[in-house]
Scaffold this motif. Sequence first.
Motif, PDB file in Angstrom:
ATOM      1  N   GLY A   1     -23.177   3.549  57.791  1.00 48.25           N
ATOM      2  CA  GLY A   1     -23.764   4.069  56.555  1.00 48.25           C
ATOM      3  C   GLY A   1     -25.165   3.540  56.368  1.00 48.25           C
ATOM      4  O   GLY A   1     -25.979   3.564  57.311  1.00 48.25           O
ATOM      5  N   GLY A   2     -25.438   3.030  55.175  1.00 48.39           N
ATOM      6  CA  GLY A   2     -26.793   2.637  54.795  1.00 48.39           C
ATOM      7  C   GLY A   2     -27.478   1.664  55.752  1.00 48.39           C
ATOM      8  O   GLY A   2     -28.646   1.852  56.087  1.00 48.39           O
TER       9      GLY A   2
ATOM     10  N   TRP B   1     -36.612  12.859  55.250  1.00 49.83           N
ATOM     11  CA  TRP B   1     -35.770  13.106  54.080  1.00 49.83           C
ATOM     12  C   TRP B   1     -36.423  13.961  53.010  1.00 49.83           C
ATOM     13  O   TRP B   1     -35.825  14.251  51.992  1.00 49.83           O
TER      14      TRP B   1
ATOM     15  N   TYR C   1     -18.833  13.496  55.986  1.00 52.93           N
ATOM     16  CA  TYR C   1     -20.187  13.173  55.519  1.00 52.93           C
ATOM     17  C   TYR C   1     -20.933  12.399  56.604  1.00 52.93           C
ATOM     18  O   TYR C   1     -20.428  11.445  57.177  1.00 52.93           O
ATOM     19  N   ARG C   2     -22.137  12.850  56.898  1.00 51.04           N
ATOM     20  CA  ARG C   2     -22.936  12.280  57.986  1.00 51.04           C
ATOM     21  C   ARG C   2     -24.390  12.647  57.765  1.00 51.04           C
ATOM     22  O   ARG C   2     -24.687  13.399  56.818  1.00 51.04           O
ATOM     23  N   VAL C   3     -25.289  12.178  58.607  1.00 54.10           N
ATOM     24  CA  VAL C   3     -26.716  12.421  58.389  1.00 54.10           C
ATOM     25  C   VAL C   3     -27.019  13.914  58.309  1.00 54.10           C
ATOM     26  O   VAL C   3     -27.701  14.376  57.383  1.00 54.10           O
TER      27      VAL C   3
ATOM     28  N   VAL D   1     -22.250  11.037  47.348  1.00 56.90           N
ATOM     29  CA  VAL D   1     -21.983  10.950  48.790  1.00 56.90           C
ATOM     30  C   VAL D   1     -22.409   9.577  49.283  1.00 56.90           C
ATOM     31  O   VAL D   1     -23.534   9.146  49.080  1.00 56.90           O
ATOM     32  N   LYS D   2     -21.500   8.877  49.930  1.00 56.83           N
ATOM     33  CA  LYS D   2     -21.710   7.532  50.455  1.00 56.83           C
ATOM     34  C   LYS D   2     -20.373   7.072  51.019  1.00 56.83           C
ATOM     35  O   LYS D   2     -19.364   7.746  50.837  1.00 56.83           O
TER      36      LYS D   2
ATOM     37  N   GLY E   1     -28.935   0.336  48.209  1.00 55.61           N
ATOM     38  CA  GLY E   1     -28.718   1.769  48.221  1.00 55.61           C
ATOM     39  C   GLY E   1     -29.954   2.410  48.817  1.00 55.61           C
ATOM     40  O   GLY E   1     -31.082   1.947  48.608  1.00 55.61           O
ATOM     41  N   THR E   2     -29.731   3.444  49.632  1.00 55.79           N
ATOM     42  CA  THR E   2     -30.852   4.247  50.112  1.00 55.79           C
ATOM     43  C   THR E   2     -30.555   5.721  49.852  1.00 55.79           C
ATOM     44  O   THR E   2     -31.468   6.529  49.788  1.00 55.79           O
ATOM     45  N   GLY E   3     -29.272   6.028  49.651  1.00 59.43           N
ATOM     46  CA  GLY E   3     -28.900   7.391  49.258  1.00 59.43           C
ATOM     47  C   GLY E   3     -29.620   7.741  47.957  1.00 59.43           C
ATOM     48  O   GLY E   3     -30.186   8.835  47.817  1.00 59.43           O
TER      49      GLY E   3
ATOM     50  N   LYS F   1     -33.046   9.078  48.657  1.00 57.48           N
ATOM     51  CA  LYS F   1     -33.076  10.440  49.227  1.00 57.48           C
ATOM     52  C   LYS F   1     -32.946  11.484  48.126  1.00 57.48           C
ATOM     53  O   LYS F   1     -33.665  12.488  48.118  1.00 57.48           O
TER      54      LYS F   1
ATOM     55  N   LYS G   1     -18.345   0.923  44.968  1.00 50.67           N
ATOM     56  CA  LYS G   1     -19.224   2.076  44.728  1.00 50.67           C
ATOM     57  C   LYS G   1     -18.664   2.991  43.631  1.00 50.67           C
ATOM     58  O   LYS G   1     -19.331   3.883  43.137  1.00 50.67           O
TER      59      LYS G   1
HETATM   60  C1  LIG Z   1     -28.330   7.347  53.398  1.00 51.62           C
HETATM   61  C2  LIG Z   1     -26.976   7.403  53.974  1.00 51.62           C
HETATM   62  C3  LIG Z   1     -26.018   6.466  53.575  1.00 51.62           C
HETATM   63  C4  LIG Z   1     -26.286   5.388  52.546  1.00 51.62           C
HETATM   64  O1  LIG Z   1     -25.913   5.847  51.279  1.00 51.62           O
HETATM   65  P1  LIG Z   1     -25.754   4.849  50.037  1.00 51.62           P
HETATM   66  O2  LIG Z   1     -25.558   5.769  48.885  1.00 51.62           O
HETATM   67  O3  LIG Z   1     -27.030   4.089  49.931  1.00 51.62           O
HETATM   68  O4  LIG Z   1     -24.586   4.003  50.306  1.00 51.62           O
HETATM   69  C5  LIG Z   1     -24.747   6.560  54.118  1.00 51.62           C
HETATM   70  N1  LIG Z   1     -24.435   7.528  55.007  1.00 51.62           N
HETATM   71  C6  LIG Z   1     -25.323   8.454  55.397  1.00 51.62           C
HETATM   72  C7  LIG Z   1     -24.904   9.509  56.363  1.00 51.62           C
HETATM   73  C8  LIG Z   1     -26.626   8.425  54.906  1.00 51.62           C
HETATM   74  O5  LIG Z   1     -27.513   9.338  55.322  1.00 51.62           O
END
Ligand SMILES: *Cc1c(COP(=O)(O)O)cnc(C)c1O
Length: 808
Positions: free
Chosen positions: A116-117, A465, A623-625, A542-543, A650-652, A655, A549
């Motif tokens: 993930g992140g 992104w 869920y994936r990139v 989504v995460k 967090g990086t989601g 985005k 979380k």
């Molecule tokens: C950005 C990203 C994450 C991180 O998401 P958070 O909400 O920061 O936990 C996890 N999985 C994928 C596929 C992502 O692109």
Amino acid sequence: MRPFTTETLEKTLTEKLMLNFSKTPDEATDQEMMKACALVLRDVMAIRGVETRKKTNREQRKRVHYLSMEFLMGRSLMKNAYNLDVLPQLKEALSNLGFKAGDIFEMEPDAALGNGGLGRLAACYLDSMATLDIPATGYSICYDLGLFKQKIVEGEQVELPDHWKDLGMSWLVPKPEEAQEVRFGGTLREFWDNGRLHTVNENATTVLAVPCDMKIPGFGTDHVNTLRLWEPRATSPMDMSLFSRGEYLKAAEEEAMAESISKVLYPDDSHEEGKSLRLKQQYFFVSATMQSITTKHMAMYGTMKNFHEKNVIQINDTHPALVIPELMRILIDDTGMNWDDAWAITTQSVAYTNHTVLAEALERWPQKLMEQRLPRIWQIIKEISARWQKKVDEYYHDPGKTQYMAIVWDGQVRMANLCLAGSMAVNGVSALHTDILRNDVFRDACQMEPWKFKNVTNGIDHRRWLSEINPGLDSLIRDLAGGDEYLSDAMALQKLDSYAGDKSVLDRLGEIKRQNKEAFALHAKKTRGVILDPNSIFDVQVKRLHEYKRQLLNVLHIIALYQRLQDDPNAITQPHTFLFGAKAAPGYVVAKRIIRLINSLEDQIAHDPICKDKLQVVFLENYRVSLAEVLMPASEVSQQISTAGKEASGTGNMKFMMNGALTVGTLDGANVEMNQVLGEENMFLFGLHADEVQQLKREGYVPQRLYTQNETLRRCVDALRTGFRDGVTYEDLYQRLLFGSGGSAADEYLLLADFASYCQAEQDMAAAYMDRERWNRMSLHNIARSGIFAADRSVKEYADNIWHVSHR
Ligand SMILES: *Cc1c(COP(=O)(O)O)cnc(C)c1O
């Protein structure tokens, strides 16, 4: 310099197809064409990579080595074409050759070498480091299987293997001549020679590490870096002595043992299992990497004395922490340095990024395992530990602190403490997270060596992104904010702020979102067969699935809405679609139950005519990139609702913000900094703050009290016990919230404490949504102020404050 025109690209692709598959374009499959595209771009990057290396050597520049167990790269074809400035040419060439560019891009599997992140961050930083002309290499393991593919079968997560290499291999170039030998097990023998004590590791099992290199091109530069993925091989795949003695199976076994190291990526996110194979993976890639780096350094400079002046080793969480004893081993055993000199060099070379304050995620290894598997490394760790313990003791004279800060204690090796002792810098990944490290988790170490502690707030690759995945928004920004300036300077996005009063701009922004929602609805229909309503709010979480979380808090609110609709079918005027995407670690039972629950709720609501055109829940599988890339541009609400103090950054969240979604969130991780640039009026904050969470826990939190007092809350928590039309009930989740289970406290993550405040925030958000102009203005402000969350900014901070390397 653009390496191709449409015409030369057509010609080169045609030649590649011919040479590799003996086919002409009209005979080639989409798969073959995808491979041909990768090979053509790979050639360009290979040539530029050589130039980059020569220039770096000529100028004797300091190099960055970024070690991470995970690189969540996603797809590379569109990205590489974009950075090489040939994306429009590639699309046109493909079309001229009779292919659909979109179909070719879709052929590429995600390289999901991460959870993930943390893994995605490493991928974004590779892009920025190359773009900023920093000589940098990423290092990891070439896993055979990436993160599992998720299928939902009768509401439950099923994990399937991810054979990404079938096509993903096209980007990799094996470099067998740069292979390294990694040693496991065996015994130690010490002897004196020339007045020096030598230690040799005998009878060890050796595994060969072969690099597979992936090239990483920068944007707006010819600079090309490398991601080096190590692949294990048995040292003697044809052990003739074993074969001739008739021990065919034993020979095969050795090969299988070696290759098991890279079989799978561990699918645990923020939870450490302490498994033997995982330790092997860590040492395998760390040792191969350090040998490779030091060998090259020696070849160039002929001494290790200046190693720290020419190299910096950044470790992404503690997973590669064995670099510290491994570098000590190389300096002492292989180059004959004394302990103090070796320690001085090591502690000026390594920098550590912490990614979590969750206790269950802080890595600890059984001492026994280290001792057996890595005898020499264990010996060095013991010495580091003893010296560190002495230093702490002399500073504090407090046995409690000595115990807390110990590296080896009670039969365990604590990797975070090893990193505190052996690094020149320790950084958190958001202002709040770093505060918590300084004042809480690493308080004692910070008081002793305050200069080590720094903050670098995470960032994302805004070219991928935003620009690459959201062409509509990209063209609006180009029109308003000075062309493509924002691509190399994300702060230029700020110029959008001055259009906040321009009705036509706000309308256009709304129209772009609308089109992206329709495109996503089409995608969802094609891939999942669900019909989404583009007139509804696209409200997205989504995460990874993790209790902290709080996907379950989101679910409780949806149940509350649903129950309100039962009482009054006109209670909802604004249609609302809740979208979820989340993988659960296969062994994380509660997380899997929450996925099951979301699917039960989806089914319940889908079959209730009262909800028609009002309320919908959709669980998006796998869920994936590449799924995030179609979803982000279509999202309107970003759910960032972790318990305050738990999400490191967090990086989601970033985005979503960059694509104009508004955040419903707690003051956690980077949301805090988001709030600083947006103000309260451009996001929907709710819930306890990090200090209030701590205080409530100290005072004794009793969720049953809230359950008794709040009727709405009680009703929706009770719905878990009753269950849904699919006949599935959730007594276990009910129990976990009210009474605790499996050693975890009642409502560990304070869902009930934040419930009322969360419902209010969602209600405010839905009300704001009705005023389209106001909403679009808030959305515009979100995009305009997202520039600080560009990875370019983060990487410049690493370069200036930690690595001390020059950049563009
Ligand atoms: C950005 C990203 C994450 C991180 O998401 P958070 O909400 O920061 O936990 C996890 N999985 C994928 C596929 C992502 O692109």
